[in-house]
Design an enzyme around this catalytic site. Structure first.
Site, PDB file in Angstrom:
ATOM      1  CG  ASP A 103       7.746   6.453 -22.150  1.00 29.41           C
ATOM      2  OD1 ASP A 103       7.812   6.727 -23.362  1.00 29.41           O
ATOM      3  OD2 ASP A 103       7.347   7.263 -21.296  1.00 29.41           O
ATOM      4  CD  GLU A 169       5.916  11.844 -24.961  1.00 27.14           C
ATOM      5  OE1 GLU A 169       5.638  13.050 -25.000  1.00 27.14           O
ATOM      6  OE2 GLU A 169       5.065  10.978 -24.688  1.00 27.14           O
ATOM      7  CD  GLU A 170       3.000   8.551 -22.722  1.00 17.44           C
ATOM      8  OE1 GLU A 170       2.416   9.577 -22.332  1.00 17.44           O
ATOM      9  OE2 GLU A 170       2.744   7.976 -23.794  1.00 17.44           O
TER      10      GLU A 170
HETATM   11 NI    NI Z   1       2.862   9.136 -27.292  1.00  7.69          NI
END
Ligand code: NI
Length: 435
Positions: A103, A169-170
């Site tokens: 992402d 992931e964020e």
């Molecule tokens: Ni990162």
């Protein structure tokens, strides 16, 4: 005598195995160099076409098409937009997972490069610029390259490789699940059961050619807390008629500052307790009834994390009580500790040293930032390390940090990244091959 022959036989076998492994690594190195320009062009394409968390549709499609072209078994739609590839080697052995996150971030790019992102998107109801401002584009490209290399030596692999291309992931958008936690929940570490996981993160502050790592707590857990204080409202001119939540909260904030300075053994591991938001009141001459504050806790050790949660609750409750107020405390775990299994790390560091050169593999300080790779490591042993992405000769202080509009990655480290991932796989399989 028989015993001697048996041990001599075993010894000979291990010499043959290690010679085969060395020959495979030579192939890996050659193939990584020959793939460099392809991987760079993939990365530039992803960079120019970034997608926000849980919206990585086109990215996923490109990954799946590539993996299928290599004859890898592909699962799509894992944890929303995730892609999982399974490559069965020609010989029996362990299952090694390699992970890349996919992402981008709601950041408007300011870097002057021909493939700069002009993409726009919607983030929590706001129109935003979208940019790969953490370098996940490079992770995806390198893992696609790694898959191509390992697929080419498939028949010699002593085990199975699971390629995990992970969304969000964020952090997923508000109200959505996502990321590593959802992948684990959907069973990414099962069928076949994964024995070990490796992951890397490009670093804009580490010179190209270098790798940094840390055993045990490498990146911090991130927990959020919300504290609500309820007092008694009054006229600002007659505070004795109030139970003032603002004064109470001020004492609580100072009390929270004693946790790290007085309760954490800082020689063992670091920790952070920060209050980032305080909201109360409407005008100068009214003491409000309620106050809300929010903050973050970062820890590198599970026991310290538990202790801090306990102390936040004790300090807040008791200070509020002493003022005649009541406190409501909610602590939520956002991301766990990125914990590099110490035995695994010790075993695998020589592999990284062989790939990068001993002097280029550096033991680094822990980071108080968080990484959701931790959710895999919570279930199985894993190693997460950093790959240099800063142009050679540049100064860290002059380099834009991750998540900023000027974030920049030197692509010169991609070959090393692929070599490192391939060789970790080969060496782990060689160490743990079925006898
Ligand atoms: Ni990162």
């Amino acid at each position: 005598m028989k015993k001697i022959i048996f041990f001599a036989g075993l010894f000979a076998c291990s010499i043959v195995a290690s010679a085969q492994n060395t020959a495979l690594k030579v192939k890996v190195a050659q193939k990584a160099i020959s793939l460099e320009s392809k991987v760079i062009s993939w990365r530039r394409d992803f960079h120019q076409n970034p997608e926000l968390s849980n919206r990585e549709f086109k990215t996923a499609e490109k990954i799946a098409t590539h993996l299928r072209s290599l004859g890898i078994e592909v699962q799509t739609g894992v944890a929303k937009t995730g892609v999982v590839g399974i490559l069965k080697g020609g010989k029996p052995g362990p299952v090694v997972a390699l992970r890349a996150d996919m992402d981008a971030l709601p950041v408007k790019e300011r870097v002057n490069i021909p493939f700069a992102s002009k993409a726009m998107g919607e983030y929590n109801g706001q129109e935003v610029g979208v940019m790969h401002a953490c370098g996940h584009d490079s992770h995806v490209a390198m893992l696609m390259g790694t898959a191509e290399i390992l697929a080419a030596i498939k028949s010699d692999l002593k085990g199975t490789v699971k390629f995990i291309f992970q969304p969000a992931e964020e952090g997923a958008p508000e109200g959505e699940e996502g990321g590593a936690a959802l992948m684990v929940k959907e069973g990414v570490l099962e069928n076949p059961k994964v024995d070990v996981i490796f992951g890397l993160h490009i670093s804009a502050q580490t010179e190209v050619g270098k790798i940094t790592y840390r055993p045990k707590g490498a990146m911090a857990s991130s927990d959020w807390f919300i504290i609500k204080i309820k007092g008694k409202q009054s006229h600002g001119a007659s505070p004795w008629q109030s139970v003032d939540p603002i004064v109470t909260a001020s004492q609580i904030i100072l009390g929270l500052q004693t946790i790290v300075s007085r309760n954490v053994d800082l020689t063992e591991s670091a920790a952070v307790v920060s209050v980032g938001k305080v909201t109360a009141g409407v005008r100068s001459n009214i003491i409000p009834e309620e106050l809300e504050m929010a903050g973050t806790i970062r820890t590198l050790d599970k026991k310290v994390q538990e202790m801090i949660h306990k102390r936040v609750t004790e300090i807040t409750t008791n200070i509020a009580e002493s003022a005649g107020a009541t406190a409501e405390i909610k602590i939520t775990k956002q991301t766990l500790i990125t914990y590099n299994d110490p035995t695994l790390t010790e075993k695998m560091v020589p592999t990284l040293e062989a790939a990068a050169g001993k002097e280029n593999v550096i033991l680094t300080a822990a980071a108080t930032g968080a990484e959701d790779f931790s959710y895999y490591q919570d279930k199985i042993p894993g190693l997460f390390f950093f790959l240099g992405g800063m142009p050679k000769g540049k100064n860290t202080a002059d380099t834009a940090s991750h998540h900023t509009p000027d974030f920049y990655i030197d692509e010169g480290g991609f070959v090393l990244g692929m070599k490192a991932m391939c060789n970790l796989t080969l060496d782990y399989m060689n160490m743990n091959a079925s006898k």
